[in-house]
Motif scaffolding. Sequence first.
Motif, PDB file in Angstrom:
ATOM      1  N   HIS A 185       0.803  -1.222   0.000  1.00 59.00           N
ATOM      2  CA  HIS A 185       0.000   0.000   0.000  1.00 59.00           C
ATOM      3  C   HIS A 185       0.838   1.276   0.000  1.00 59.00           C
ATOM      4  CE1 HIS A 185      -3.889  -2.051   0.728  1.00 59.00           C
ATOM      5  NE2 HIS A 185      -3.120  -2.958   1.316  1.00 59.00           N
ATOM      6  N   VAL A 186       2.138   1.165  -0.227  1.00 59.69           N
ATOM      7  CA  VAL A 186       2.980   2.366  -0.292  1.00 59.69           C
ATOM      8  C   VAL A 186       3.661   2.437  -1.654  1.00 59.69           C
ATOM      9  CG1 VAL A 186       3.366   2.377   2.207  1.00 59.69           C
ATOM     10  CG2 VAL A 186       5.043   1.264   0.712  1.00 59.69           C
ATOM     11  N   HIS A 187       3.955   3.666  -2.072  1.00 58.05           N
ATOM     12  CA  HIS A 187       4.582   3.866  -3.374  1.00 58.05           C
ATOM     13  C   HIS A 187       6.088   3.628  -3.334  1.00 58.05           C
ATOM     14  CE1 HIS A 187       0.804   6.243  -3.836  1.00 58.05           C
ATOM     15  NE2 HIS A 187       0.826   5.677  -5.027  1.00 58.05           N
ATOM     16  N   ALA A 188       6.697   3.827  -2.185  1.00 58.35           N
ATOM     17  CA  ALA A 188       8.139   3.610  -2.073  1.00 58.35           C
ATOM     18  C   ALA A 188       8.504   3.432  -0.610  1.00 58.35           C
ATOM     19  CB  ALA A 188       8.923   4.775  -2.673  1.00 58.35           C
ATOM     20  N   THR A 189       9.636   2.766  -0.391  1.00 60.52           N
ATOM     21  CA  THR A 189      10.157   2.532   0.954  1.00 60.52           C
ATOM     22  C   THR A 189      11.516   3.200   1.074  1.00 60.52           C
ATOM     23  OG1 THR A 189       9.022   0.403   1.139  1.00 60.52           O
ATOM     24  CG2 THR A 189      10.894   0.778   2.619  1.00 60.52           C
ATOM     25  N   PRO A 246       3.156   7.794 -10.286  1.00 62.87           N
ATOM     26  CA  PRO A 246       2.942   6.905  -9.139  1.00 62.87           C
ATOM     27  C   PRO A 246       2.883   5.443  -9.566  1.00 62.87           C
ATOM     28  CG  PRO A 246       0.935   8.112  -9.672  1.00 62.87           C
ATOM     29  CD  PRO A 246       2.026   8.707 -10.496  1.00 62.87           C
ATOM     30  N   PRO A 247       3.715   4.598  -8.966  1.00 65.67           N
ATOM     31  CA  PRO A 247       3.650   3.169  -9.300  1.00 65.67           C
ATOM     32  C   PRO A 247       2.361   2.554  -8.785  1.00 65.67           C
ATOM     33  CG  PRO A 247       5.188   3.554  -7.505  1.00 65.67           C
ATOM     34  CD  PRO A 247       4.757   4.898  -7.988  1.00 65.67           C
ATOM     35  N   PRO A 248       1.896   1.481  -9.384  1.00 66.81           N
ATOM     36  CA  PRO A 248       0.648   0.853  -8.924  1.00 66.81           C
ATOM     37  C   PRO A 248       0.817   0.263  -7.539  1.00 66.81           C
ATOM     38  CG  PRO A 248       1.745  -0.515 -10.561  1.00 66.81           C
ATOM     39  CD  PRO A 248       2.485   0.784 -10.544  1.00 66.81           C
ATOM     40  N   ILE A 249      -0.202   0.451  -6.705  1.00 63.51           N
ATOM     41  CA  ILE A 249      -0.211  -0.132  -5.366  1.00 63.51           C
ATOM     42  C   ILE A 249      -1.575  -0.776  -5.135  1.00 63.51           C
ATOM     43  CG2 ILE A 249       1.478   1.485  -4.409  1.00 63.51           C
ATOM     44  CD1 ILE A 249      -0.813   3.055  -3.146  1.00 63.51           C
ATOM     45  N   THR A 273      12.751   0.601  -3.327  1.00 62.78           N
ATOM     46  CA  THR A 273      13.296   0.508  -1.978  1.00 62.78           C
ATOM     47  C   THR A 273      14.671   1.162  -1.998  1.00 62.78           C
ATOM     48  OG1 THR A 273      12.151  -1.623  -1.737  1.00 62.78           O
ATOM     49  CG2 THR A 273      13.791  -1.057  -0.070  1.00 62.78           C
ATOM     50  N   ILE A 274      14.783   2.332  -1.397  1.00 62.55           N
ATOM     51  CA  ILE A 274      15.996   3.131  -1.560  1.00 62.55           C
ATOM     52  C   ILE A 274      16.569   3.517  -0.196  1.00 62.55           C
ATOM     53  CG2 ILE A 274      15.170   4.051  -3.758  1.00 62.55           C
ATOM     54  CD1 ILE A 274      14.627   6.670  -2.332  1.00 62.55           C
ATOM     55  N   VAL A 275      17.842   3.835  -0.207  1.00 63.08           N
ATOM     56  CA  VAL A 275      18.532   4.279   1.006  1.00 63.08           C
ATOM     57  C   VAL A 275      18.642   5.792   0.992  1.00 63.08           C
ATOM     58  CG1 VAL A 275      20.664   4.188   2.352  1.00 63.08           C
ATOM     59  CG2 VAL A 275      19.869   2.146   1.140  1.00 63.08           C
TER      60      VAL A 275
END
Length: 399
Positions: free
Chosen positions: A129-133, A358-361, A155-157
């Motif tokens: 349910h999130v677009h990015a972490t 926005p990526p699909p969630i 998923t990024i730092v």
Amino acid sequence: MKIAYFVQPHLGGTYTVFRHLRAGLAPYGIEFCWLGLSSRAQGLDPGLEREAAFGSFVETAALDDAGSTARLVERAILAGGFDGVVANVLSDRVLTNIVRYLPADLLRLMVVHNITPGTYAAAAAIRPHVHATVCVSQRCRDDLVKRHHFPAERTIVIANAVSLAAFPAGDRPPRPIEQGLRLLFLGRIEDASKGVMWLPDILERLPASVTLTVAGDGPDLKRLKAAMPWRPPRVVYTGAVAADAVPGLLAAHDVFLMPSRYEGLPMALVEAMAAGCVPVVSALRGVTDMIVADGRDGLLFPVGDTARVAAIVHALNKDRAQLHGLSLGARRKVAGAFTVERMAAHYAALLREIAANPPPIAAPLALDGWSLPRGLRPGLRTFLPRPVKNWLRGVRERL
């Protein structure tokens, strides 16, 4: 763009990150506002009153169930005109879970601040349910991508960072060898994560000329005082320290001591290095070694190895040239890679990217069916005796 950041004002790293992002993102036209839960009508903690201008509480005093609280949170987000939210995983279970129920057009990030199995389980529960972490350390990202199947491209730092303006501009002068070393522990006084109950054994192994300041508050403060009853100047307990007093406190000490069992990327470590306070910290793969290059800008030791810590401090006490060189290296490391400007630029780029594409969630869930998923409920590890959990944490890091 207006973003709700799920946190409430407190003396701690998560809120410090918010303050830095609030200032750092303003030039990009991104407004950050804190949003927290309050169980009763109350003011902010002493020293934090001015933070009221930058966010708001959702009042929950009259509510007796999480679902009703969630409805008020959603109402506050919509009424506030927010374009998106940032959930700090497990800072609050209701606020973490609410991202599964918010309207589909709201942007949503989650930030993973720790490397514990419980944190990862909670992050996995809301991942669809999130677009990015955002992971505050490389270890977080490696674990989530490799072990929990998070999408690598989302998923990024983005490391925690400091505002250099709060710290002295010049390098520290060398400290005379006839003056004993001044050690500092700064953080939550809690043994499970911070390893504070190793401090007495470390200090016992050091000469009387080496002093220790314990700055902070927490559930194990009374137990620590009982185990380490030395009087000033050998040991000084300051209690909680206001955020604007931290740079001065660090500047008054030579070595930042951090015997943690686990961390995400502690703000206190970044702040210590910005102040030229030499870090002597637990070797946590992908966390402390992400900022500390052993022997160049700080020193690392195996988790729980108090004899090794004492040996390191002994060596620094005798070799002030090494102490001075590490101090210079620490300041340069932070100035080069851990500044608010750098952190804010990465967040701004990420927010703009997902706003544009926005990526699909997963589709939002209905609030009528509010429930906590398995990852947000206490697991079996919660019920293990503390000594067993501490042993497991130490073994995990050593392996």
